[in-house]
Design a protein around this motif. Structure first.
Motif, short mmCIF file in Angstrom:
data_model
loop_
_atom_site.label_atom_id
_atom_site.label_comp_id
_atom_site.label_asym_id
_atom_site.label_seq_id
_atom_site.Cartn_x
_atom_site.Cartn_y
_atom_site.Cartn_z
N THR A 181 -5.07 3.40 -8.71
CA THR A 181 -6.37 2.95 -8.12
C THR A 181 -6.92 1.84 -7.74
OG1 THR A 181 -6.71 5.58 -8.55
CG2 THR A 181 -8.60 4.30 -7.91
N LEU A 204 -5.45 -5.73 2.64
CA LEU A 204 -5.40 -5.46 3.53
C LEU A 204 -6.30 -5.25 4.99
CD1 LEU A 204 -3.29 -3.83 5.00
CD2 LEU A 204 -4.20 -2.00 4.57
N THR A 205 -7.93 -5.57 3.99
CA THR A 205 -8.57 -5.48 5.35
C THR A 205 -9.50 -6.99 5.62
OG1 THR A 205 -10.18 -5.21 3.53
CG2 THR A 205 -9.90 -3.08 4.98
N PHE A 260 -14.16 -7.52 -3.36
CA PHE A 260 -14.00 -5.75 -4.54
C PHE A 260 -13.03 -5.99 -5.73
CE2 PHE A 260 -15.79 -4.38 0.04
CZ PHE A 260 -16.57 -4.51 -0.34
N ARG A 274 -11.16 -8.73 3.34
CA ARG A 274 -12.29 -8.33 3.14
C ARG A 274 -12.11 -8.64 1.05
NH1 ARG A 274 -16.90 -5.18 4.76
NH2 ARG A 274 -15.35 -4.18 4.46
N THR A 294 0.66 -1.21 0.26
CA THR A 294 0.41 0.07 -0.15
C THR A 294 0.53 1.24 -0.14
OG1 THR A 294 -1.25 -1.63 1.42
CG2 THR A 294 -1.46 0.76 1.26
N LEU A 320 -5.32 0.19 -5.78
CA LEU A 320 -5.08 0.61 -4.05
C LEU A 320 -6.24 0.05 -3.35
CD1 LEU A 320 -3.90 2.49 -2.06
CD2 LEU A 320 -5.46 3.80 -2.84
N ILE A 321 -7.34 -0.03 -4.46
CA ILE A 321 -8.25 -0.90 -4.27
C ILE A 321 -8.39 -2.40 -4.10
CG2 ILE A 321 -10.85 -1.56 -5.63
CD1 ILE A 321 -10.74 0.78 -6.77
N LEU A 346 -6.62 -3.12 -1.00
CA LEU A 346 -6.76 -2.45 0.51
C LEU A 346 -7.71 -3.27 0.90
CD1 LEU A 346 -7.90 1.27 0.42
CD2 LEU A 346 -7.00 0.02 1.63
N VAL A 380 -13.72 -2.88 -13.16
CA VAL A 380 -14.53 -2.36 -13.75
C VAL A 380 -14.16 -0.80 -13.62
CG1 VAL A 380 -16.62 -0.70 -13.27
CG2 VAL A 380 -17.07 -2.91 -12.87
N TYR A 381 -13.08 -0.27 -12.88
CA TYR A 381 -12.72 1.08 -12.62
C TYR A 381 -11.48 0.74 -13.81
CZ TYR A 381 -13.93 2.65 -8.43
OH TYR A 381 -14.62 3.81 -7.01
N GLY A 395 -5.23 6.18 -12.69
CA GLY A 395 -5.94 5.23 -12.59
C GLY A 395 -5.89 4.50 -12.50
#
Lengths: 206, 109
Positions: B40, B50-51, B56, B53, B6, B43-44, B47, B62-63, B37
């Motif tokens: 991003t 990292l959490t 996503f 889950r 991260t 990062l998603i 993340l 889709v991003y 982009g």
């Protein structure tokens, strides 16, 4: 710890991007930077566990509104005029409004607080009774489509009207006097050739 | 390990942002938007892990699609100055076709 760091870094990036948007006079760069700002905001929403909001922000902010702004730039100029007035009064108004908003957040419950009123008042009823009352397994869908169905209908109407207006503004004109940016046809050899090539291209497309 | 990833993604994001701020040419800024982009998307994804889950990841995909479409539209505008340009349908072979096109143009006028 790492999450605090991510939040701080993303907010710093967003602030720097907003400041750069303020300072730049090239509108193309401003459009690029506002797309970047939307992507950063989407990352921020993901970091706040609001993935659906982040998805909307990326699709609308970074996707379609960048394209629409570029289309506007195709119709207008690419340089921003230096404003004649001094920005001190708007700066004062913005600072006062922002201070009032920050002061207002002091009364809000903490982020993720389970005892916040929004989690105590209506949300349990939706969670418990919505399947019996509406019959949809997804609570968000039943709230959007049934409990506040008229509100959603109004939103859809607003979005439809805005879409129609944008399409009228951007693509409504056809014919000879269509383009604002249409170049004057000189009796020069080169320009005539370019013009006829353009006609040929549009004929090929049609 | 995900925390270090991260951090690396955030540093790369900052560098791409700096290029977007100071980039003298248009293409620097387009490339900066594209790489922001991409960062991003990364990062998603990071993340999510990292959490704990990683549900996503499809959002990240889709991003990536949104990023691609946006950059393609911007590049079309930069090259042609117009979204409605037909593109590379007839690139000019400077001979017969150009002469025909000029004749057509005269007829139109």
């Amino acid at each position: 710890m790492i999450f605090t760091l991510i939040d701080i870094a993303l907010l710093t990036f967003m602030g720097a991007t907003a400041f750069a948007i303020l300072r730049l006079r090239s509108l193309f760069a401003v459009v690029m930077l506002s797309g970047i700002y939307s992507l950063l905001a989407a990352s921020m929403f993901v970091a706040l566990d609001a993935v659906d909001v982040a998805f909307t922000e990326a699709a609308v902010g970074a996707g379609i509104s960048t394209v629409l702004m570029i289309a506007v730039l195709a119709l207008t100029g690419e340089r921003e005029k230096t404003p004649a007035h001094t920005p001190l009064l708007p700066l004062l108004v913005v600072i006062l409004t922002g201070a009032a908003l920050v002061y207002g957040t002091f009364d809000m419950p903490a982020f993720g607080d389970a005892n916040a009123p929004v989690h105590l008042h209506v949300a349990p009823r939706y969670l418990h009774d919505s399947f019996a009352e509406v019959g949809l397994p997804n609570v968000v869908t039943s709230v959007l489509a049934s409990y506040r169905g008229y509100d959603t209908l109004g939103e859809v109407t607003v979005i439809f009207t805005a879409g129609v207006a944008v399409m009228l503004l951007l693509g409504g004109r056809k014919g000879d006097d269509a383009g604002i940016k249409q170049q004057p046809v000189d009796e020069d050899g080169d320009d005539r050739r370019a013009d006829s090539k353009d006609l040929d291209g549009s004929g090929g497309a049609a | 390990m995900f925390a270090m990833t991260t951090l690396a993604v955030l540093i790369a994001l900052g560098m791409a942002l700096a290029r977007a701020f100071i980039g003298p040419t248009v293409f620097d800024r387009i490339l900066a938007v594209n790489s922001v982009g991409t960062k991003t998307v990364l990062l998603i994804a990071v993340l999510g892990f990292l959490t704990g889950r990683p549900d996503f990841l499809d959002i990240a995909i889709v991003y990536a699609l949104i990023n691609f479409i946006g950059v393609a539209a911007i590049l079309k505008y930069v090259k042609y100055g117009d979204f409605a340009h037909p593109g590379e349908i007839e690139t000019d072979p400077p001979g017969n076709i150009a002469g025909t096109a000029t004749g057509d143009g005269e007829d139109e006028r």
